[in-house]
Design a protein around this motif. Structure first.
Motif, mmCIF file in Angstrom:
data_model
loop_
_atom_site.group_PDB
_atom_site.id
_atom_site.type_symbol
_atom_site.label_atom_id
_atom_site.label_comp_id
_atom_site.label_asym_id
_atom_site.label_seq_id
_atom_site.Cartn_x
_atom_site.Cartn_y
_atom_site.Cartn_z
ATOM 1 N N VAL A 13 0.626 -1.208 0.071
ATOM 2 C CA VAL A 13 -0.060 0.017 -0.147
ATOM 3 C C VAL A 13 0.749 1.247 -0.024
ATOM 4 O O VAL A 13 0.587 2.097 -0.834
ATOM 5 C CB VAL A 13 -1.155 -0.032 1.049
ATOM 6 C CG1 VAL A 13 -1.560 1.363 1.384
ATOM 7 C CG2 VAL A 13 -2.144 -1.217 0.915
ATOM 8 N N PRO A 14 1.861 1.621 0.910
ATOM 9 C CA PRO A 14 2.731 2.572 0.815
ATOM 10 C C PRO A 14 3.461 2.895 -0.379
ATOM 11 O O PRO A 14 3.610 4.024 -0.905
ATOM 12 C CB PRO A 14 3.711 2.534 2.101
ATOM 13 C CG PRO A 14 3.000 1.534 2.921
ATOM 14 C CD PRO A 14 2.188 0.325 1.762
ATOM 15 N N LEU A 15 3.764 2.007 -1.048
ATOM 16 C CA LEU A 15 4.492 1.932 -2.506
ATOM 17 C C LEU A 15 3.594 2.508 -3.628
ATOM 18 O O LEU A 15 4.025 2.963 -4.497
ATOM 19 C CB LEU A 15 5.180 0.650 -2.873
ATOM 20 C CG LEU A 15 6.174 0.167 -1.753
ATOM 21 C CD1 LEU A 15 6.559 -1.078 -2.235
ATOM 22 C CD2 LEU A 15 7.251 0.945 -1.695
ATOM 23 N N LEU A 16 2.153 2.341 -3.322
ATOM 24 C CA LEU A 16 1.245 2.304 -4.470
ATOM 25 C C LEU A 16 0.453 3.553 -4.326
ATOM 26 O O LEU A 16 -0.218 3.908 -5.009
ATOM 27 C CB LEU A 16 0.367 1.152 -4.462
ATOM 28 C CG LEU A 16 0.949 -0.142 -5.034
ATOM 29 C CD1 LEU A 16 -0.021 -1.506 -5.130
ATOM 30 C CD2 LEU A 16 1.700 -0.131 -6.722
ATOM 31 N N LEU A 17 0.817 4.032 -3.125
ATOM 32 C CA LEU A 17 -0.054 5.181 -2.783
ATOM 33 C C LEU A 17 -0.123 6.382 -3.845
ATOM 34 O O LEU A 17 -1.044 7.166 -4.192
ATOM 35 C CB LEU A 17 0.234 5.833 -1.315
ATOM 36 C CG LEU A 17 -0.297 6.783 -0.621
ATOM 37 C CD1 LEU A 17 -1.977 6.586 -0.606
ATOM 38 C CD2 LEU A 17 0.100 7.441 0.698
ATOM 39 N N PRO A 18 1.257 6.652 -4.393
ATOM 40 C CA PRO A 18 1.399 8.000 -5.293
ATOM 41 C C PRO A 18 0.525 7.676 -6.301
ATOM 42 O O PRO A 18 -0.187 8.551 -7.122
ATOM 43 C CB PRO A 18 2.837 7.912 -5.479
ATOM 44 C CG PRO A 18 3.462 7.307 -4.409
ATOM 45 C CD PRO A 18 2.659 6.353 -3.863
ATOM 46 N N GLN A 19 0.609 6.213 -6.934
ATOM 47 C CA GLN A 19 -0.115 5.951 -8.017
ATOM 48 C C GLN A 19 -1.753 6.323 -7.727
ATOM 49 O O GLN A 19 -2.557 6.406 -8.830
ATOM 50 C CB GLN A 19 0.051 4.623 -8.461
ATOM 51 C CG GLN A 19 -0.254 4.287 -10.062
ATOM 52 C CD GLN A 19 0.526 3.076 -10.445
ATOM 53 O OE1 GLN A 19 0.436 1.853 -9.669
ATOM 54 N NE2 GLN A 19 0.996 2.926 -11.626
ATOM 55 N N GLY A 20 -2.131 5.725 -6.558
ATOM 56 C CA GLY A 20 -3.645 5.816 -6.126
ATOM 57 C C GLY A 20 -4.015 7.219 -6.346
ATOM 58 O O GLY A 20 -5.249 7.593 -6.777
ATOM 59 N N LEU A 21 -3.280 8.177 -5.667
ATOM 60 C CA LEU A 21 -3.491 9.571 -5.419
ATOM 61 C C LEU A 21 -3.499 10.053 -7.022
ATOM 62 O O LEU A 21 -4.561 11.032 -7.287
ATOM 63 C CB LEU A 21 -2.623 10.114 -4.702
ATOM 64 C CG LEU A 21 -2.551 10.018 -3.022
ATOM 65 C CD1 LEU A 21 -1.327 10.443 -2.455
ATOM 66 C CD2 LEU A 21 -3.805 10.256 -2.302
ATOM 67 N N LEU A 23 -4.322 8.513 -9.708
ATOM 68 C CA LEU A 23 -5.605 7.992 -10.277
ATOM 69 C C LEU A 23 -6.740 8.905 -9.865
ATOM 70 O O LEU A 23 -7.828 9.425 -10.464
ATOM 71 C CB LEU A 23 -5.662 6.520 -10.121
ATOM 72 C CG LEU A 23 -7.037 5.912 -10.666
ATOM 73 C CD1 LEU A 23 -7.186 6.151 -12.115
ATOM 74 C CD2 LEU A 23 -7.232 4.572 -10.025
ATOM 75 N N ARG A 24 -6.834 9.085 -8.620
ATOM 76 C CA ARG A 24 -7.979 9.837 -7.911
ATOM 77 C C ARG A 24 -8.204 11.262 -8.592
ATOM 78 O O ARG A 24 -9.243 11.700 -8.812
ATOM 79 C CB ARG A 24 -7.756 9.921 -6.542
ATOM 80 C CG ARG A 24 -8.962 10.719 -5.663
ATOM 81 C CD ARG A 24 -8.753 10.583 -4.201
ATOM 82 N NE ARG A 24 -8.684 9.301 -3.670
ATOM 83 C CZ ARG A 24 -9.688 8.754 -3.250
ATOM 84 N NH1 ARG A 24 -10.984 9.082 -3.335
ATOM 85 N NH2 ARG A 24 -9.602 7.329 -2.816
ATOM 86 N N ALA A 25 -6.693 11.809 -8.501
ATOM 87 C CA ALA A 25 -6.848 13.202 -9.180
ATOM 88 C C ALA A 25 -7.191 13.451 -10.970
ATOM 89 O O ALA A 25 -7.552 14.390 -11.087
ATOM 90 C CB ALA A 25 -5.410 13.712 -8.804
ATOM 91 N N THR A 26 -6.816 12.224 -11.470
ATOM 92 C CA THR A 26 -7.202 12.658 -13.062
ATOM 93 C C THR A 26 -8.036 11.615 -13.604
ATOM 94 O O THR A 26 -8.212 11.765 -14.708
ATOM 95 C CB THR A 26 -5.675 12.110 -13.735
ATOM 96 O OG1 THR A 26 -5.508 10.583 -13.402
ATOM 97 C CG2 THR A 26 -4.573 12.955 -13.291
ATOM 98 N N ALA A 27 -8.798 10.663 -12.740
ATOM 99 C CA ALA A 27 -10.001 9.897 -13.306
ATOM 100 C C ALA A 27 -11.129 10.821 -13.880
ATOM 101 O O ALA A 27 -11.255 11.983 -13.422
ATOM 102 C CB ALA A 27 -10.442 9.218 -12.155
ATOM 103 N N THR A 28 -11.651 10.264 -14.857
ATOM 104 C CA THR A 28 -12.761 10.873 -15.732
ATOM 105 C C THR A 28 -13.941 10.669 -14.659
ATOM 106 O O THR A 28 -14.318 9.439 -14.016
ATOM 107 C CB THR A 28 -12.997 10.285 -16.967
ATOM 108 O OG1 THR A 28 -11.769 10.365 -17.867
ATOM 109 C CG2 THR A 28 -14.308 10.743 -17.537
#
Length: 253
Positions: A13-21, A23-28
Motif C-alpha cells: 500500500v505505501p508503495l502504491l499510494l502515489p499511483q492511487g492519488l 488516479l484519484r486526481a486524474t480520473a474521468t
C-alpha cells in the motif's frame, strides 16, 4: 496462506499510494444518469426485484438507470424465467457496505422483494477496508436485508474484474484485483450460510468496448453482458413457482 496474502497487500500500500492519488486526481468523472429508478418488464407471473448497492446500481456509465444493473438485470431475469419483473434500483456512487446498510437500505420500498441483488465491495477494496471489517459489515447488511424481505432469494455480485479496468495503471491494477479476490472469498463464505443466498463472482473477461468512457464503469453493453451472466447463475440456483402461485417468490432447487 490467506494471512500471507494480506501481509503482502498491506506492505504494498505505501508503495502504491502515489499511483492511487494520481488516479484519484486524474480520473474521468461521469455524472449519474437520469431516468426512473423503478419499472416493470416482461410478462407472466409477477416477481418483485430489489437491486441495491453502489455506482453500478445508480447507473454510472449507462444512459439511464434502466440501462444500468437494475433495469438490465430485470430484463435478463424476465427473459430467462418468463416472468414479469417489477424492479427498484437503489444505489449511490462511492457507497461502501456500511453506507449501503445504514443509509440506502432504510430507503428501500415498503413492498417486500422476492429477489434481492446486491452490488457492493469495490469501494471497500479501493477504500482499504480490512477483511475482518468487510465480513462483519457484510453479515450485518445481508441479515437486515433478509429481515426486511423475509423469504427472499438474495444474490450478491462479486467485486468487478479489476484486472481488466483500463483506467487503473499497473501495478496498482494487479494489486487491487488480488484484493478483490480476497474480498470475494469472504463474501462467498458469508452468502453460503444463507438458506436462499447465492454469491456470483464477476470473473468474466470484459471486452474493451464493454466499458464506459471513464474506463472504470460498464457501458450499456457491459451492463447487458453482466446482467445476462447473473441471470444464468440465477437459473442454476432458482426456479419460479408454478403459474397458479402469484406471490412471485423464487424457490431454490
Amino acid at each position: 496462506m490467506r494471512a500471507g496474502r494480506g501481509l503482502r497487500f498491506w506492505s504494498a500500500v505505501p508503495l502504491l499510494l502515489p499511483q492511487g492519488l494520481w488516479l484519484r486526481a486524474t480520473a474521468t468523472r461521469l455524472d449519474p444518469p437520469g431516468g426512473a429508478t423503478s419499472g416493470t418488464t416482461g410478462s407472466g407471473a409477477a416477481l418483485q426485484l430489489l437491486v441495491l448497492g453502489d455506482s453500478v446500481v445508480e447507473g454510472i456509465g449507462a444512459p439511464d438507470v434502466a440501462g444500468a444493473l437494475g433495469g438490465s438485470f430485470a430484463a435478463a431475469l424476465a427473459e430467462r424465467f418468463g416472468r414479469q419483473v417489477a424492479w427498484d434500483a437503489i444505489g449511490r456512487s462511492g457507497a461502501r457496505v456500511a453506507e449501503v446498510h445504514g443509509e440506502l437500505l432504510p430507503t428501500t420500498p415498503d413492498a417486500t422483494a422476492s429477489f434481492v441483488l446486491v452490488s457492493v465491495g469495490l469501494n471497500d477494496v479501493t477504500g482499504l477496508t480490512t477483511l475482518a471489517v468487510w465480513r462483519r459489515r457484510l453479515e450485518a447488511l445481508l441479515e437486515d436485508i433478509m429481515t426486511r424481505n423475509p423469504g427472499c432469494a438474495l444474490m450478491l455480485a462479486g467485486v468487478p474484474p479489476l484486472a481488466y479496468f483500463p483506467a487503473i495503471p499497473q501495478p496498482l491494477r494487479s494489486v487491487l484485483a488480488g484484493r478483490g479476490r480476497a474480498f470475494d472469498a469472504v463474501s462467498a463464505e458469508v452468502v453460503g450460510r444463507l438458506p436462499r443466498g447465492r454469491f456470483v463472482a464477476t470473473d468474466f473477461v470484459p471486452d474493451p468496448d464493454d466499458f464506459a468512457p471513464d474506463g472504470y464503469h460498464p457501458g450499456p453493453a457491459g451492463y447487458r453482458g453482466w446482467s445476462r451472466q447473473l441471470a444464468e447463475e440465477a437459473a442454476f440456483a432458482l426456479v419460479p413457482h408454478p403459474p397458479d402461485q402469484a406471490d412471485g417468490v423464487l424457490e431454490a432447487h
